[in-house]
Structures are given as C-alpha cells and as structure tokens.
Design a protein around this motif. Structure first.
Motif, PDB file in Angstrom:
ATOM      1  N   UNK A   1      57.290 -30.614  17.138  1.00  0.00           N
ATOM      2  CA  UNK A   1      56.317 -30.591  18.233  1.00  0.00           C
ATOM      3  C   UNK A   1      54.886 -30.560  17.715  1.00  0.00           C
ATOM      4  N   UNK A   2      54.633 -29.786  16.685  1.00  0.00           N
ATOM      5  CA  UNK A   2      53.254 -29.643  16.208  1.00  0.00           C
ATOM      6  C   UNK A   2      52.790 -30.788  15.319  1.00  0.00           C
ATOM      7  N   UNK A   3      53.749 -31.517  14.723  1.00  0.00           N
ATOM      8  CA  UNK A   3      53.369 -32.611  13.819  1.00  0.00           C
ATOM      9  C   UNK A   3      53.969 -33.950  14.246  1.00  0.00           C
ATOM     10  N   UNK A   4      54.237 -34.108  15.505  1.00  0.00           N
ATOM     11  CA  UNK A   4      54.899 -35.324  15.997  1.00  0.00           C
ATOM     12  C   UNK A   4      54.230 -36.590  15.469  1.00  0.00           C
ATOM     13  N   UNK A   5      55.050 -37.475  14.912  1.00  0.00           N
ATOM     14  CA  UNK A   5      54.529 -38.749  14.423  1.00  0.00           C
ATOM     15  C   UNK A   5      54.489 -39.790  15.530  1.00  0.00           C
ATOM     16  N   UNK A   6      55.263 -39.539  16.594  1.00  0.00           N
ATOM     17  CA  UNK A   6      55.190 -40.422  17.755  1.00  0.00           C
ATOM     18  C   UNK A   6      55.455 -39.606  19.017  1.00  0.00           C
ATOM     19  N   UNK A   7      54.848 -40.091  20.097  1.00  0.00           N
ATOM     20  CA  UNK A   7      55.026 -39.496  21.420  1.00  0.00           C
ATOM     21  C   UNK A   7      55.268 -40.646  22.374  1.00  0.00           C
ATOM     22  N   UNK A   8      56.361 -40.543  23.136  1.00  0.00           N
ATOM     23  CA  UNK A   8      56.698 -41.598  24.090  1.00  0.00           C
ATOM     24  C   UNK A   8      56.766 -41.011  25.495  1.00  0.00           C
ATOM     25  N   UNK A   9      55.812 -41.373  26.378  1.00  0.00           N
ATOM     26  CA  UNK A   9      55.888 -40.912  27.761  1.00  0.00           C
ATOM     27  C   UNK A   9      57.070 -41.556  28.472  1.00  0.00           C
ATOM     28  N   UNK A  10      57.691 -40.820  29.395  1.00  0.00           N
ATOM     29  CA  UNK A  10      58.734 -41.400  30.234  1.00  0.00           C
ATOM     30  C   UNK A  10      58.841 -40.602  31.526  1.00  0.00           C
ATOM     31  N   UNK A  11      59.407 -41.206  32.554  1.00  0.00           N
ATOM     32  CA  UNK A  11      59.644 -40.571  33.854  1.00  0.00           C
ATOM     33  C   UNK A  11      58.372 -39.926  34.425  1.00  0.00           C
TER      34      UNK A  11
END
Length: 154
Positions: A86-96
C-alpha cells in the motif's frame, strides 16, 4: 407553522450540509494522489479496518495453502507485505468508480496464483466513504475507508 415540522426540516438541512457531497471517484483522481491516500490510510487505519481485510482475504481462500491461489510467505509476514504494497504501490488501477487496486512487486515470491509462483501483492480499497477533495494527509477521514482484499497477483 408546526414547530415539529420546523425542527425536522432544520435537522434535515443540517444533515445535508454535514454529509459529504460526493464519494471519491477514483477514476477521476490522479494515480499519485491515490498512492498518497494509501500511505495515509496505512498509517492510520484502525484495527477494525485491518480485521475486515484479513477476514475477507481468509474467506476468499488466500490463507489456505490448499487453494490454487494463496500466500506462501509466513502468516506473520503478510501484514508487513500488505502495508509495504500500500505504501509503495508501483501501480494503482481505479475500478467500480470508488475502488482502487494497489500493486507492488517484491524481489521474492510471496504467493501462487493458479499454482504459478508470483512476486506481487494486490490490495483492493474502497474509497466511497472519503469525500471528493479530501486532503491526502487527513488521517481522521481515513477511519471509514474499507480495506477490502489482499491477494498475491500475477
């Protein structure tokens, strides 16, 4: 005018003014902002939020070594790798509309997905309780955000 009507109407107006206008729409938020929210969430999430995450993850079978997709790291390490993801996420994908999936790849295997070893962890977070425009460091508002699911991911 009836005094009870005025009181009820006043309460209704106050409720509407106090309620957030709109839930955070993750599809309209910059990925870096979603990452910053996750850092604050990780630091300030309460026991109930973490318990819900572990309950959902356990119910989905990701702690069951017999499941085709599960964590392979020791159970005592899972909270640390989830927090790191969570603190070092290399990617974030929004959904819903109000949710986001956070992903982080580790240097070593953390689980298996359909019996194939994987190095990544994904965490699904529901931001619907966070009002649009909330400051990324607003710890108080993070107390209602839902940590939904942690999984090893391809």
């Amino acid at each position: 005018m009836d005094r009870r009507f005025l009181t009820a109407a006043s309460l209704a107006v106050l409720y509407l003014l106090a309620a957030p206008a709109h839930a955070l729409n993750t599809e309209e938020v910059e990925p870096q902002t979603l990452r910053d929210y996750a850092v604050t969430l990780t630091a300030h999430a309460g026991n109930f939020q973490w318990q819900q995450l572990w309950k959902n993850t356990r119910s989905a079978g990701y702690f069951n070594q017999q499941s085709p997709s599960h964590f392979t790291v020791p159970m005592s390490s899972v909270p640390d790798i989830v927090s790191a993801a969570l603190t070092r996420a290399t990617s974030v994908r929004p959904f819903a509309a109000t949710r986001a999936a956070y992903r982080y790849d580790f240097a070593t295997n953390v689980g298996v997905v359909q019996k194939v070893a994987v190095t990544a962890v994904c965490i699904d977070v529901d931001w619907r309780s966070l009002p649009n425009g909330t400051a990324v460091d607003d710890a108080e508002k993070m107390k209602n955000v839902s940590l939904l699911l942690a999984t090893p991911c391809p």
